[in-house]
Design a protein around this motif. Structure first.
Motif, PDB file in Angstrom:
ATOM      1  N   THR A 163      17.392  24.543  91.184  1.00  0.00           N
ATOM      2  CA  THR A 163      18.071  25.836  91.292  1.00  0.00           C
ATOM      3  C   THR A 163      17.354  26.799  90.356  1.00  0.00           C
ATOM      4  O   THR A 163      16.719  26.384  89.386  1.00  0.00           O
ATOM      5  N   CYS A 164      17.495  28.092  90.677  1.00  0.00           N
ATOM      6  CA  CYS A 164      16.809  29.107  89.862  1.00  0.00           C
ATOM      7  C   CYS A 164      17.437  29.223  88.480  1.00  0.00           C
ATOM      8  O   CYS A 164      16.840  29.800  87.581  1.00  0.00           O
ATOM      9  N   VAL A 165      18.663  28.720  88.345  1.00  0.00           N
ATOM     10  CA  VAL A 165      19.348  28.847  87.054  1.00  0.00           C
ATOM     11  C   VAL A 165      19.366  27.527  86.281  1.00  0.00           C
ATOM     12  O   VAL A 165      20.069  27.395  85.281  1.00  0.00           O
ATOM     13  N   GLU A 175      16.340  38.057  94.136  1.00  0.00           N
ATOM     14  CA  GLU A 175      16.845  37.054  93.186  1.00  0.00           C
ATOM     15  C   GLU A 175      15.754  35.994  93.143  1.00  0.00           C
ATOM     16  O   GLU A 175      15.584  35.222  94.078  1.00  0.00           O
ATOM     17  N   SER A 233      27.864  30.046  87.899  1.00  0.00           N
ATOM     18  CA  SER A 233      27.914  30.629  89.244  1.00  0.00           C
ATOM     19  C   SER A 233      29.343  30.780  89.742  1.00  0.00           C
ATOM     20  O   SER A 233      30.095  29.818  89.787  1.00  0.00           O
ATOM     21  N   ARG A 291      26.276  34.993 100.257  1.00  0.00           N
ATOM     22  CA  ARG A 291      26.301  35.967  99.162  1.00  0.00           C
ATOM     23  C   ARG A 291      25.649  37.289  99.574  1.00  0.00           C
ATOM     24  O   ARG A 291      25.920  38.328  98.990  1.00  0.00           O
ATOM     25  N   PHE A 326      25.629  38.128  89.744  1.00  0.00           N
ATOM     26  CA  PHE A 326      24.527  37.164  89.652  1.00  0.00           C
ATOM     27  C   PHE A 326      23.212  37.918  89.833  1.00  0.00           C
ATOM     28  O   PHE A 326      23.020  38.625  90.813  1.00  0.00           O
ATOM     29  N   MET A 365      23.630  31.155  99.598  1.00  0.00           N
ATOM     30  CA  MET A 365      22.790  32.338  99.398  1.00  0.00           C
ATOM     31  C   MET A 365      22.871  33.285 100.595  1.00  0.00           C
ATOM     32  O   MET A 365      22.802  34.503 100.436  1.00  0.00           O
ATOM     33  N   TYR A 382      31.787  27.484  97.633  1.00  0.00           N
ATOM     34  CA  TYR A 382      31.130  28.635  96.975  1.00  0.00           C
ATOM     35  C   TYR A 382      30.763  29.691  98.040  1.00  0.00           C
ATOM     36  O   TYR A 382      31.064  30.876  97.887  1.00  0.00           O
ATOM     37  N   ASN A 410      17.405  25.908  98.889  1.00  0.00           N
ATOM     38  CA  ASN A 410      18.159  25.157  97.876  1.00  0.00           C
ATOM     39  C   ASN A 410      19.667  25.407  97.912  1.00  0.00           C
ATOM     40  O   ASN A 410      20.442  24.564  97.473  1.00  0.00           O
ATOM     41  N   PHE A 411      20.069  26.575  98.433  1.00  0.00           N
ATOM     42  CA  PHE A 411      21.492  26.858  98.694  1.00  0.00           C
ATOM     43  C   PHE A 411      21.567  27.549 100.062  1.00  0.00           C
ATOM     44  O   PHE A 411      21.795  28.757 100.139  1.00  0.00           O
ATOM     45  N   ARG A 457      21.717  19.690  88.303  1.00  0.00           N
ATOM     46  CA  ARG A 457      22.375  20.199  89.511  1.00  0.00           C
ATOM     47  C   ARG A 457      21.306  20.362  90.605  1.00  0.00           C
ATOM     48  O   ARG A 457      20.216  20.883  90.348  1.00  0.00           O
ATOM     49  N   THR A 467      16.127  35.847  98.309  1.00  0.00           N
ATOM     50  CA  THR A 467      16.240  34.882  97.216  1.00  0.00           C
ATOM     51  C   THR A 467      15.123  33.870  97.402  1.00  0.00           C
ATOM     52  O   THR A 467      14.964  33.297  98.488  1.00  0.00           O
TER      53      THR A 467
HETATM   54  C1  SIN Z   1      19.779  29.837  93.046  1.00  0.00           C
HETATM   55  O1  SIN Z   1      19.300  28.813  92.630  1.00  0.00           O
HETATM   56  O2  SIN Z   1      19.067  30.693  93.558  1.00  0.00           O
HETATM   57  C2  SIN Z   1      21.254  30.150  93.015  1.00  0.00           C
HETATM   58  C3  SIN Z   1      22.054  29.226  92.238  1.00  0.00           C
HETATM   59  C4  SIN Z   1      23.509  29.622  92.169  1.00  0.00           C
HETATM   60  O3  SIN Z   1      23.991  30.559  92.800  1.00  0.00           O
HETATM   61  O4  SIN Z   1      24.207  28.965  91.417  1.00  0.00           O
END
Ligand code: SIN
Length: 490
Positions: A293-295, A260, A451, A170, A457, A167, A116, A162-163, A288, A237
């Motif tokens: 995760t934020c999502v 984010e 994602s 990105r 996003f 992140m 990713y 968390n990423f 996941r 983020t």
């Molecule tokens: C996030 O949790 O901030 C990002 C998750 C994602 O990009 O899938």
């Protein structure tokens, strides 16, 4: 210092210093902070505990380097990003191992995160060549209006644990693509992913000063970024609380800010949905990264006629998830990141239980001990419970019942957050209606995974400002300028 026990092939990826202006260096006062493995509390190493002085050094270098980088042609910027994409994939297993060691993520998910992350370098290496302007008809007979897009300048970038790889990628990929430079501060829990990326950026040909990594004190480094006149943009983020703080702190110098932030995703299952697919999607969207995760699905709404069936199938799947050390290939759920995370998850469960919710699986710290927690499902959950209001950021799935479409849309939107929402239906008209009425930046329709580097996003309301990834992902790193051309007479 990095622990000798870290077992990766390419040891050069393990950098225990900051990367400023192309140099590896420690904190001015020699201090450092420890990094530990959340799966077993073992020490992984330490990284410099920098503050404002080192951040300013990086900003100054980034400012100088950016002036030159902005003058390079798009093909050159594209080519270093392409190199970085390849290097990330060549080192995928090692980089994934670093993520799992620092953050606890199952290795299969960490491998996915590296793919990713790498995809953003590939995507923006392509977008670098497509930063088009416009030619607008003149407002007077002898005029033409030319619109050009220029890099905003130095970007202050603050990334989460968390990423830790995706992140960062990105954010830095679009910045570098359009001719900006970056000073990045990674999360203290997961800094080795960032220094590994800095090392690879050097090999890829990113010039010195264009990508800097400063580890250490969040408050001091963050303040140096938000108050410095040469930092033109902040990208962050993380939590909504910290995002609001950065937004306020950036106001004095009127910086462009992209955020984010937190989410509280509703996951709605209508009675006409493909139930099996909905259960599968909900398990992915909920568990996941151990629900961190934020999502992640935070509120699962199921129409009353299928509530029992869905809950039973979902509980069965959740209870089958294999919990363990992320390095073990069979692991599907790793540890949580900290004691605070365990405490929050436990509070949400306790509060729901006290108000009448039923635990259908899990509910307790895992027998493995430490930071492991059982995948948990709650039924009979109501809108008054804490879990329906706050982001849990852990492996707890509360299942709510609803009757009508309008009711569930209202309940789903009844939150200050607006990042991701999901719903399952086979009804075409409902698909459009609900997609359009959900107050969220992203909607997953019949999918629990949204994602990708190809889509924008980001969130609305208190979930953020701006979009990352996709063709829109460069916009936040650009300024629009227009040039009025006069005197074009016959
Ligand atoms: C996030 O949790 O901030 C990002 C998750 C994602 O990009 O899938």
């Amino acid at each position: 210092m990095v622990a000798e026990t870290i077992n990766i092939k390419n040891k050069a990826l393990l950098k225990d210093q900051c990367y400023i202006n192309g140099e590896w260096m420690g904190a001015n006062d020699g201090s450092s902070s420890e990094v530990t493995n959340p799966a077993n509390s073992e020490r992984l190493g330490s990284l410099p505990n920098c503050g404002a002085d080192e951040a300013i050094l990086a900003i100054t270098a980034a400012n100088k380097a950016q002036k030159i980088w902005a003058k390079t042609d798009a093909k050159e910027r594209s080519s270093v990003l392409k190199n970085l994409h390849h290097l990330m994939l060549e080192n995928q297993m090692d980089l994934a191992t670093i993520i799992t060691l620092e953050g606890g993520k199952p290795i299969s998910e960490s491998l996915g995160e590296i793919a990713y992350a790498a995809s953003f370098f590939e995507w923006f290496s392509e977008e670098a060549k497509r930063v088009y302007g416009d030619l607008i008809p003149g407002h007077q007979y002898d005029r033409r209006t030319l619109v050009i897009k220029q890099p905003i300048g130095v970007v202050g970038c603050i990334t989460p644990w968390n990423f830790p790889s995706a992140m960062l990628a990105r954010k830095i990929a679009p910045a570098i693509a359009v001719g900006c430079s970056v000073v990045a501060k990674p999360a203290p829990e997961t800094p080795f992913s960032a220094t590994a990326m800095a090392y690879l950026s050097e090999l890829a040909g990113v010039p010195k000063g264009i990508f800097n990594v400063v580890t250490g004190d969040a408050e001091k480094i963050g303040s140096a970024m938000t108050s410095h006149k040469d930092v033109k943009k902040i990208t962050f983020t993380g939590s909504t609380a910290v995002g609001k703080h950065l937004l306020k702190a950036s106001a004095d110098s009127v910086k462009k800010v992209s955020l984010e932030l937190g989410g509280h995703a509703p996951f709605i299952v209508f009675d006409d949905a493909n139930l099996e697919a909905a259960v599968e999607g909900a398990v992915i969207a909920k568990y996941r990264n151990s629900g961190q995760t934020c999502v992640c699905a935070n509120r699962i709404y199921v129409q009353s006629s299928i509530y029992d069936d869905f809950s039973q199938r979902f509980t069965e799947k959740a209870s089958e998830l294999v919990v363990g050390n992320g390095l073990d290939e069979s692991t599907q759920q790793g540890p949580l990141i900290s004691e605070n995370a365990i405490e929050k998850v436990s509070n949400h469960i306790e509060d729901a239980k006290n108000s009448g919710a039923i635990i259908t699986t899990g509910g307790n710290p895992h027998s493995l001990g430490g930071l492991f927690f059982e995948p948990t499902v709650l039924t009979g959950v109501s809108d008054e419970m804490l879990i329906s209001k706050e982001e849990t950021f852990g492996p707890v799935a509360p299942i709510f019942s609803f009757e009508t479409e309008q009711e569930v849309i209202e309940r789903a939107n009844n939150t200050p957050y607006g990042l991701a929402a999901y719903f399952y239906t086979t009804d075409l008209a409902k698909s459009w209606r609900v997609s359009e009425q959900l107050d969220y930046g992203m909607v997953g329709l019949n999918t629990g995974i949204i994602s990708t580097e190809m889509a924008p996003f980001g969130g609305v309301k208190e979930s953020g400002i701006g979009r990352e990834g996709s063709k829109y992902g460069v916009d936040d790193y650009l300024e629009i300028k227009y040039v009025s051309l006069a005197g074009i007479e016959d």
